[in-house]
Scaffold this motif. Structure first.
Motif, PDB file in Angstrom:
ATOM      1  N   GLN A   1      75.217  60.306  47.436  1.00  0.00           N
ATOM      2  CA  GLN A   1      74.292  59.668  48.193  1.00  0.00           C
ATOM      3  C   GLN A   1      72.754  60.052  47.996  1.00  0.00           C
ATOM      4  OE1 GLN A   1      75.003  60.324  52.491  1.00  0.00           O
ATOM      5  NE2 GLN A   1      77.198  58.970  52.193  1.00  0.00           N
ATOM      6  N   ARG A   2      71.982  59.113  47.829  1.00  0.00           N
ATOM      7  CA  ARG A   2      70.714  59.302  47.489  1.00  0.00           C
ATOM      8  C   ARG A   2      70.044  59.632  48.851  1.00  0.00           C
ATOM      9  NH1 ARG A   2      67.405  59.823  43.810  1.00  0.00           N
ATOM     10  NH2 ARG A   2      68.841  59.465  42.130  1.00  0.00           N
ATOM     11  N   VAL A   3      69.292  60.666  48.926  1.00  0.00           N
ATOM     12  CA  VAL A   3      68.264  61.282  50.032  1.00  0.00           C
ATOM     13  C   VAL A   3      67.012  61.519  49.736  1.00  0.00           C
ATOM     14  CG1 VAL A   3      68.403  63.016  51.830  1.00  0.00           C
ATOM     15  CG2 VAL A   3      70.566  62.234  50.816  1.00  0.00           C
ATOM     16  N   THR A   4      66.207  60.806  50.513  1.00  0.00           N
ATOM     17  CA  THR A   4      64.799  60.900  50.326  1.00  0.00           C
ATOM     18  C   THR A   4      64.251  62.349  51.045  1.00  0.00           C
ATOM     19  OG1 THR A   4      64.227  58.287  50.324  1.00  0.00           O
ATOM     20  CG2 THR A   4      62.380  60.015  51.005  1.00  0.00           C
TER      21      THR A   4
ATOM     22  N   GLU B   1      70.242  62.932  44.694  1.00  0.00           N
ATOM     23  CA  GLU B   1      71.574  62.640  45.297  1.00  0.00           C
ATOM     24  C   GLU B   1      72.256  63.902  45.614  1.00  0.00           C
ATOM     25  OE1 GLU B   1      73.904  60.369  42.301  1.00  0.00           O
ATOM     26  OE2 GLU B   1      72.463  58.988  42.167  1.00  0.00           O
ATOM     27  N   LEU B   2      73.173  63.869  46.637  1.00  0.00           N
ATOM     28  CA  LEU B   2      73.609  64.968  47.270  1.00  0.00           C
ATOM     29  C   LEU B   2      74.964  64.563  47.114  1.00  0.00           C
ATOM     30  CD1 LEU B   2      71.808  66.088  50.249  1.00  0.00           C
ATOM     31  CD2 LEU B   2      71.914  67.077  48.176  1.00  0.00           C
TER      32      LEU B   2
ATOM     33  N   MET C   1      63.770  74.149  42.586  1.00  0.00           N
ATOM     34  CA  MET C   1      65.142  74.009  43.020  1.00  0.00           C
ATOM     35  C   MET C   1      66.003  75.293  42.610  1.00  0.00           C
ATOM     36  SD  MET C   1      65.803  69.990  42.248  1.00  0.00           S
ATOM     37  CE  MET C   1      67.248  69.765  43.209  1.00  0.00           C
ATOM     38  N   PHE C   2      66.913  75.416  43.504  1.00  0.00           N
ATOM     39  CA  PHE C   2      67.570  76.740  43.383  1.00  0.00           C
ATOM     40  C   PHE C   2      68.910  76.503  44.115  1.00  0.00           C
ATOM     41  CE2 PHE C   2      64.527  77.341  46.625  1.00  0.00           C
ATOM     42  CZ  PHE C   2      65.397  77.802  47.917  1.00  0.00           C
TER      43      PHE C   2
ATOM     44  N   SER D   1      69.379  66.755  38.026  1.00  0.00           N
ATOM     45  CA  SER D   1      69.157  65.884  37.266  1.00  0.00           C
ATOM     46  C   SER D   1      69.031  64.516  37.777  1.00  0.00           C
ATOM     47  CB  SER D   1      70.315  65.518  36.331  1.00  0.00           C
ATOM     48  OG  SER D   1      71.537  65.051  37.061  1.00  0.00           O
ATOM     49  N   THR D   2      69.071  64.276  39.282  1.00  0.00           N
ATOM     50  CA  THR D   2      69.020  63.210  39.992  1.00  0.00           C
ATOM     51  C   THR D   2      67.756  62.903  40.719  1.00  0.00           C
ATOM     52  OG1 THR D   2      70.030  63.787  42.025  1.00  0.00           O
ATOM     53  CG2 THR D   2      71.614  62.901  40.380  1.00  0.00           C
ATOM     54  N   VAL D   3      66.727  63.926  40.600  1.00  0.00           N
ATOM     55  CA  VAL D   3      65.447  63.882  40.901  1.00  0.00           C
ATOM     56  C   VAL D   3      64.897  62.635  40.625  1.00  0.00           C
ATOM     57  CG1 VAL D   3      63.243  64.930  41.352  1.00  0.00           C
ATOM     58  CG2 VAL D   3      65.384  66.338  41.629  1.00  0.00           C
ATOM     59  N   ARG D   4      64.216  61.897  41.720  1.00  0.00           N
ATOM     60  CA  ARG D   4      63.425  60.482  41.364  1.00  0.00           C
ATOM     61  C   ARG D   4      62.211  60.436  42.149  1.00  0.00           C
ATOM     62  NH1 ARG D   4      66.396  61.457  37.457  1.00  0.00           N
ATOM     63  NH2 ARG D   4      68.152  60.143  36.601  1.00  0.00           N
TER      64      ARG D   4
END
Length: 162
Positions: free
Chosen positions: A32-35, A44-45, A137-138, A155-158
């Motif tokens: 799921q994409r989470v803001t 995404e998580l 991020m870690f 890789s999904t950071v937007r």
């Protein structure tokens, strides 16, 4: 003899179930994409993870953990967003360190991975190219395949389109 056979079958069935569950956490479906609270950024998580935020004076922290705290521990991590990221360094000389190439926001970056005993830790720091803000991020994985979870999340950071 029947009891031993039943025990063996039960063990095999439980093992198959656990293996299929762990594979589901890193599969393409159900993420799921989470803001990220307080930002125009999202990622995404996996379906079994949750995120909570904490605002600092001039930064944001995000804690990513498993939804089910009673489940076997597989992965946890976090995100720092601010002007002063500070990558973590290993605590001793027995840690194995390697660099993994990544693409984040269209740019080539590096994930630094530390392996020690039963856990693997990964981290990356990159600039968001806006207002002198960086993202660190870690995450720590207690099962080797879960470092792939961190790589996929990164890789999904937007930036959210408004």
């Amino acid at each position: 003899m029947k009891t031993i056979f039943k025990s063996l079958l039960t063990t095999l069935a439980i093992s198959a179930f656990l293996i299929s569950c762990s594979d589901a956490s890193t599969s393409d479906s159900n993420w799921q994409r989470v803001t990220l609270d307080g930002t125009n950024m999202s990622l995404e998580l996996p379906p079994d993870m949750k995120i909570r935020s904490k605002r600092g004076e001039d930064f944001m922290l995000y804690f990513i953990t498993q939804k089910d705290s009673a489940a076997p521990k597989t992965w946890s991590g976090g995100i720092y967003m601010g002007s002063h990221p500070a990558p973590f360094e290993p605590g001793n000389d027995s840690v194995v360190k390697m660099k993994v190439p990544l693409e984040i926001l269209g740019a080539a970056e590096t994930l630094t991975v530390f392996t020690h005993r039963q856990s693997t830790f990964g981290q990356t720091v990159f600039s968001l190219k806006a207002d002198n803000v960086s993202m660190h991020m870690f995450g720590t994985a207690w099962q080797s395949t879960y470092i792939d979870t961190l790589k996929r999340m990164i890789s999904t950071v937007r930036k959210n389109e408004n």
